[in-house]
Write an enzyme that holds these catalytic residues in place. Structure first.
Site, PDB file in Angstrom:
ATOM      1  N   LYS A  13       3.074  50.800 -55.242  1.00  0.00           N
ATOM      2  CA  LYS A  13       1.721  50.070 -55.557  1.00  0.00           C
ATOM      3  C   LYS A  13       1.813  48.375 -55.329  1.00  0.00           C
ATOM      4  O   LYS A  13       1.142  47.956 -54.739  1.00  0.00           O
ATOM      5  CB  LYS A  13       1.493  50.141 -57.318  1.00  0.00           C
ATOM      6  CG  LYS A  13       1.482  51.559 -57.642  1.00  0.00           C
ATOM      7  CD  LYS A  13       0.896  51.527 -59.182  1.00  0.00           C
ATOM      8  CE  LYS A  13       2.159  51.086 -60.062  1.00  0.00           C
ATOM      9  NZ  LYS A  13       3.420  51.968 -60.049  1.00  0.00           N
ATOM     10  N   ARG A  88      -2.141  51.642 -67.125  1.00  0.00           N
ATOM     11  CA  ARG A  88      -1.186  52.870 -67.252  1.00  0.00           C
ATOM     12  C   ARG A  88      -1.492  53.917 -68.276  1.00  0.00           C
ATOM     13  O   ARG A  88      -0.751  54.811 -68.506  1.00  0.00           O
ATOM     14  CB  ARG A  88       0.397  52.017 -67.371  1.00  0.00           C
ATOM     15  CG  ARG A  88       1.209  51.925 -66.391  1.00  0.00           C
ATOM     16  CD  ARG A  88       2.331  51.372 -66.545  1.00  0.00           C
ATOM     17  NE  ARG A  88       3.357  51.408 -65.544  1.00  0.00           N
ATOM     18  CZ  ARG A  88       3.757  50.387 -64.763  1.00  0.00           C
ATOM     19  NH1 ARG A  88       3.015  49.210 -64.422  1.00  0.00           N
ATOM     20  NH2 ARG A  88       4.736  50.560 -63.988  1.00  0.00           N
ATOM     21  N   ARG A 127      17.234  50.736 -55.423  1.00  0.00           N
ATOM     22  CA  ARG A 127      16.688  49.589 -55.436  1.00  0.00           C
ATOM     23  C   ARG A 127      17.461  48.523 -55.890  1.00  0.00           C
ATOM     24  O   ARG A 127      17.898  48.652 -57.107  1.00  0.00           O
ATOM     25  CB  ARG A 127      15.257  49.506 -56.244  1.00  0.00           C
ATOM     26  CG  ARG A 127      14.432  48.272 -56.056  1.00  0.00           C
ATOM     27  CD  ARG A 127      13.121  48.492 -56.594  1.00  0.00           C
ATOM     28  NE  ARG A 127      12.642  48.804 -57.935  1.00  0.00           N
ATOM     29  CZ  ARG A 127      11.554  49.009 -58.545  1.00  0.00           C
ATOM     30  NH1 ARG A 127      10.567  48.834 -57.506  1.00  0.00           N
ATOM     31  NH2 ARG A 127      11.342  49.343 -59.699  1.00  0.00           N
ATOM     32  N   ARG A 160      17.683  46.380 -61.610  1.00  0.00           N
ATOM     33  CA  ARG A 160      16.752  46.217 -62.604  1.00  0.00           C
ATOM     34  C   ARG A 160      17.234  47.102 -64.123  1.00  0.00           C
ATOM     35  O   ARG A 160      17.434  48.151 -63.571  1.00  0.00           O
ATOM     36  CB  ARG A 160      15.263  46.435 -62.257  1.00  0.00           C
ATOM     37  CG  ARG A 160      14.526  45.232 -61.818  1.00  0.00           C
ATOM     38  CD  ARG A 160      13.117  45.790 -61.537  1.00  0.00           C
ATOM     39  NE  ARG A 160      12.405  46.370 -62.124  1.00  0.00           N
ATOM     40  CZ  ARG A 160      11.376  46.725 -61.798  1.00  0.00           C
ATOM     41  NH1 ARG A 160      10.712  46.308 -60.898  1.00  0.00           N
ATOM     42  NH2 ARG A 160      10.264  47.750 -62.542  1.00  0.00           N
ATOM     43  N   ARG A 171      11.226  56.479 -67.866  1.00  0.00           N
ATOM     44  CA  ARG A 171      10.136  55.552 -67.349  1.00  0.00           C
ATOM     45  C   ARG A 171       9.175  56.564 -66.816  1.00  0.00           C
ATOM     46  O   ARG A 171       7.875  56.588 -66.684  1.00  0.00           O
ATOM     47  CB  ARG A 171      10.696  54.660 -66.725  1.00  0.00           C
ATOM     48  CG  ARG A 171      10.012  53.305 -66.695  1.00  0.00           C
ATOM     49  CD  ARG A 171      10.953  52.458 -65.660  1.00  0.00           C
ATOM     50  NE  ARG A 171      10.091  51.857 -64.840  1.00  0.00           N
ATOM     51  CZ  ARG A 171      10.562  51.243 -63.531  1.00  0.00           C
ATOM     52  NH1 ARG A 171      11.571  51.472 -63.313  1.00  0.00           N
ATOM     53  NH2 ARG A 171       9.732  50.761 -62.800  1.00  0.00           N
TER      54      ARG A 171
HETATM   55  P1  AMP Z   1       6.295  47.559 -62.787  1.00  0.00           P
HETATM   56  O1  AMP Z   1       7.042  46.182 -62.038  1.00  0.00           O
HETATM   57  O2  AMP Z   1       4.794  47.573 -62.445  1.00  0.00           O
HETATM   58  O3  AMP Z   1       7.144  48.709 -62.461  1.00  0.00           O
HETATM   59  O4  AMP Z   1       6.389  47.113 -64.547  1.00  0.00           O
HETATM   60  C1  AMP Z   1       7.762  47.226 -65.012  1.00  0.00           C
HETATM   61  C2  AMP Z   1       7.674  47.474 -66.503  1.00  0.00           C
HETATM   62  O5  AMP Z   1       6.782  46.608 -66.982  1.00  0.00           O
HETATM   63  C3  AMP Z   1       7.246  48.914 -66.458  1.00  0.00           C
HETATM   64  O6  AMP Z   1       8.185  49.675 -66.602  1.00  0.00           O
HETATM   65  C4  AMP Z   1       6.694  48.645 -67.990  1.00  0.00           C
HETATM   66  O7  AMP Z   1       7.661  49.013 -69.110  1.00  0.00           O
HETATM   67  C5  AMP Z   1       5.982  47.375 -67.912  1.00  0.00           C
HETATM   68  N1  AMP Z   1       4.620  47.258 -67.802  1.00  0.00           N
HETATM   69  C6  AMP Z   1       4.174  47.151 -66.544  1.00  0.00           C
HETATM   70  N2  AMP Z   1       2.900  47.136 -66.432  1.00  0.00           N
HETATM   71  C7  AMP Z   1       2.399  47.839 -67.699  1.00  0.00           C
HETATM   72  C8  AMP Z   1       1.419  48.557 -68.555  1.00  0.00           C
HETATM   73  N3  AMP Z   1      -0.140  48.291 -67.812  1.00  0.00           N
HETATM   74  N4  AMP Z   1       1.458  48.950 -69.603  1.00  0.00           N
HETATM   75  C9  AMP Z   1       2.370  49.168 -70.287  1.00  0.00           C
HETATM   76  N5  AMP Z   1       3.588  48.699 -69.547  1.00  0.00           N
HETATM   77  C10 AMP Z   1       3.588  48.070 -68.595  1.00  0.00           C
END
Ligand code: AMP
Length: 215
Positions: A13, A88, A127, A160, A171
């Site tokens: 994404k 999400r 990663r 991470r 996750r």
């Molecule tokens: P990402 O970089 O998009 O993978 O986001 C990292 C983490 O942030 C995710 O694993 C979630 O814990 C949190 N996160 C990001 N976007 C959302 C969302 N729309 N709703 C809830 N948690 C989010």
């Protein structure tokens, strides 16, 4: 033009959102990036969000929706935007429809990047990221020139916390539970474009084709 991208973690994404925003000159809004910035700044919300993120859980809807809404109100939306990592959950999707409608806007297209879970586990567990400049590497597909060190700024690379094995499985589970509902929600609105997540350039070509057909 207003777009969002759906897909399990590491479906690509972020990469596609960046390309869309550059080529079509749209504002890129990533909730993951916003959270990481707030964590770095040690704001009250950042400290709270970190607890969820480090455990591989989603940040609660109420907080996430509020943060997204504030962000949408602050950024330049003149040409449009591409969201990445939001929504999400179905609740977030429904709220997004309302928030955009209040601003006289609506999503034009939702790109759903489809990818097998086993492939995702492989991508995520290899990663490595630079906590200093944000550059991303993969131990196998895109290793740094010097092991453990960032090519751009030479900072020590880290994994991470939410990419570590136990957290990773949680996750993926949390995300895939909601994905079907989101796909259904946008399919009914006729704005879902499903794209098998393969090579980065192939995915982007499919996205561009879909955009150009609707423009
Ligand atoms: P990402 O970089 O998009 O993978 O986001 C990292 C983490 O942030 C995710 O694993 C979630 O814990 C949190 N996160 C990001 N976007 C959302 C969302 N729309 N709703 C809830 N948690 C989010």
């Amino acid at each position: 033009m207003y777009f969002t991208l759906l897909g399990l973690p590491a479906a690509g994404k972020g990469t596609q959102a960046k390309k869309i925003s550059q080529v079509y000159d749209l504002t890129h809004i990533s909730t993951g990036d916003i959270f990481r910035r707030l964590i770095e700044e040690e704001t009250a919300f950042g400290i709270k969000a970190k607890k969820y993120i480090d455990q591989g859980k989603l940040v609660p809807d109420q907080d996430t929706i509020q943060i997204l809404k504030e962000n949408l109100q602050q950024v330049n939306l003149e040409r449009g935007c591409v969201l990445d990592g939001f929504p999400r959950t179905l609740k977030q999707a429904e709220s997004l429809t309302v928030i955009l409608a209040e601003m006289g806007l609506k999503l034009d297209m939702v790109f759903y990047l489809q990818v097998d879970k086993e492939v995702l586990v492989h991508r995520l567990s290899g990663r490595r990221v630079c906590p200093n400049c944000g550059a991303t590497y993969h131990l196998e597909y895109n290793p740094p020139q010097v092991k453990g060190s960032c090519d751009r700024c030479e900072h020590h690379l880290i994994q991470r916390a939410d990419d570590k094995p136990d957290t990773l499985q949680r996750r993926l589970q949390a995300s895939s539970d909601e994905m079907d509902k989101l796909v259904d929600y946008y399919q009914k609105q006729g704005i879902l474009v499903a794209i098998p997540s393969e090579k980065i350039e192939m995915v982007f070509t499919r996205i561009k084709q879909a955009i150009e057909v609707r423009m």
